[in-house]
Scaffold this active site. Structure first.
Site, PDB file in Angstrom:
ATOM      1  N   CYS A 174       0.865  -1.181   0.000  1.00 14.82           N
ATOM      2  CA  CYS A 174       0.000   0.000   0.000  1.00 14.82           C
ATOM      3  C   CYS A 174       0.905   1.235   0.000  1.00 14.82           C
ATOM      4  O   CYS A 174       2.115   1.123  -0.128  1.00 14.82           O
ATOM      5  CB  CYS A 174      -0.953  -0.012   1.193  1.00 14.82           C
ATOM      6  SG  CYS A 174      -0.127  -0.121   2.797  1.00 14.82           S
ATOM      7  N   THR A 175       0.332   2.410   0.159  1.00 15.60           N
ATOM      8  CA  THR A 175       1.093   3.656   0.001  1.00 15.60           C
ATOM      9  C   THR A 175       2.244   3.793   0.992  1.00 15.60           C
ATOM     10  O   THR A 175       3.400   3.973   0.608  1.00 15.60           O
ATOM     11  CB  THR A 175       0.154   4.867   0.125  1.00 15.60           C
ATOM     12  OG1 THR A 175      -0.907   4.728  -0.813  1.00 15.60           O
ATOM     13  CG2 THR A 175       0.911   6.164  -0.145  1.00 15.60           C
TER      14      THR A 175
END
Length: 328
Positions: free
Chosen positions: A184-185
Site C-alpha cells: 500500500c502507500t
C-alpha cells in the site's frame, strides 16, 4: 528562490489512552506552529500526512518524538515546491484505516501489534515481484491502482479498502496455498490487512515495509518495476516512484492519450475520478458524460464563471446541447 516544503507521511499502531482528548491537543499544537495536513487518531494509533517548511516540520517531528509512545515513529519525508495541504485537520476515528472488520461480520478487528505479515524491505519485495510463484496483491482503492502499480500486481475488483476482505474470501482458492505479499502507500493498511490474512489461514504472508513511498526512495531498487505514478491523498495527487525507467500507464478519459492528471467529474452527484488533460477538461467542461456536462450543478461552469451562452457553445462544439431549463 522560495523555500522547499517538506511533506511527512507516517503512522504508528500504539495504544492511545484518551485518544479523543489527545486529538484535540494534537490539533492545537499543529495550528500553533502553522502546520497543514490531515491526521487520524484512534485508540489503536495515529496516521497522518502533513506539510510545512523545514522549521515547521522539524518542530512537529521533535514534538511527536518527545512523547515516549511515538519516540520511534518513522517519518517518510518528501521535498516539494509548494504546500500539499491548505488546512489542518486532526480527527478522532474508530480506526486509523477503515478496514471495518467488525462492521462487516468479519469477527473482531485485527491488532497489528499482535498479528501481521512478514516485513519485506524494498530489495526483498523486488525479489518477490520477480518470483513467478508469489502472488502480489495491491490493497489500495481502484483509482489508486489505475494511476500506478507494481508490475504484475493483482487489481482486486473493489472500490475501496473495506471491500477487500470479502474479495479475498471470494477468491482465496486461487492463491490460498501460495506465498502472498501485499503493498500500500505507506504501510499502514498492509499492517492490518496482512494480519487479517494470517488469521484467515494464509500460511505465507508478506508486506512491503514502509510501503510504496519507501520503495521509491530506496537507493538500490530506485522504484524499479513500478509502472505509472503513486496516488497520494493531498493536493499533489500523484508522485513519481520509478527512477530507473518511468512510464505513464493511465490514459486520458476523453482521447486515450497518456495522462496522469486526475480530476473529479463536474457533476457533484457523480464525482467520478477521471484522467483528463487541461485541454480536455476545458473542452468537456470536466464532465464524464453528456448528462454530467449539462447538469444544472456543473461545478466547472460555476468555478470558471461561464455564462449560459459560453456553456452552451462549449457543448455545441462537441455535438451536445444545453437543455432549456438549465441556467448558468
Amino acid at each position: 528562490m522560495s523555500e522547499k516544503i517538506r511533506v511527512l507521511l507516517y503512522y504508528k499502531y500504539v495504544s492511545i489512552e484518551n485518544a479523543q482528548e489527545y486529538a484535540a491537543k494534537h490539533l492545537e499544537f499543529c495550528k500553533s506552529i502553522g502546520l497543514k495536513g490531515r491526521i487520524l487518531i484512534a485508540d489503536e494509533g495515529i496516521n497522518g500526512t502533513v506539510s510545512g517548511d523545514y522549521e515547521t516540520t522539524q518542530k512537529y517531528m521533535d514534538w511527536v518524538h518527545s512523547d515516549e509512545r511515538f519516540a520511534d515513529l518513522w517519518f517518510k519525508i518528501d521535498e516539494e515546491n509548494q504546500q500539499a495541504f491548505r488546512k489542518m485537520f486532526v480527527r478522532y476515528k474508530k480506526e486509523i484505516v477503515h478496514l471495518g472488520l467488525e462492521d462487516n461480520n468479519f469477527d473482531s478487528d485485527i491488532n497489528p501489534l499482535e498479528t501481521t505479515g512478514e516485513y519485506l524491505n524494498p530489495k526483498q519485495f523486488k525479489e518477490a515481484l520477480l518470483d513467478e510463484d508469489t502472488v502480489v496483491l495491491d490493497t489500495r482503492n481502484d483509482y489508486e491502482y489505475d494511476l500506478g502499480h507494481f508490475r504484475g500486481a493483482i487489481r482486486p475488483d473493489i472500490r475501496n479498502f473495506r471491500e477487500l476482505p470479502q474479495w479475498v474470501r471470494d477468491n482465496k482458492d486461487k492463491f490460498m496455498e501460495k506465498r502472498v505479499v501485499v503493498y500500500c502507500t505507506g504501510g499502514v493498511r498492509c499492517e492490518k490487512f496482512s494480519g487479517w490474512m494470517v488469521r484467515e489461514g494464509f500460511k505465507d504472508v508478506g508486506q512491503l515495509h514502509g510501503g510504496i513511498a519507501t520503495y521509491g526512495k530506496d537507493p538500490e531498487v530506485q522504484g524499479e518495476l513500478w509502472d505509472g505514478a503513486m496516488y497520494v491523498f493531498d493536493d499533489r495527487i500523484s508522485v513519481p516512484i520509478n527512477h530507473v525507467n518511468p512510464t505513464v500507464i493511465s490514459k486520458d478519459y476523453f482521447d486515450g492519450t497518456p495522462c496522469e492528471r486526475y480530476v473529479n467529474c463536474t457533476n457533484p452527484f457523480c464525482n467520478k475520478q477521471i484522467f483528463a488533460s487541461e485541454e480536455n477538461e476545458t473542452k468537456y467542461v470536466r464532465g464524464c458524460s453528456p448528462e454530467c456536462r449539462a447538469h444544472e450543478r456543473n461545478r466547472y461552469v460555476q468555478e470558471n464563471g461561464l455564462s449560459r451562452q459560453e456553456w452552451a457553445e462549449r457543448l455545441e462544439a462537441i455535438g451536445e446541447s444545453l437543455p432549456e431549463f438549465v441556467g448558468a
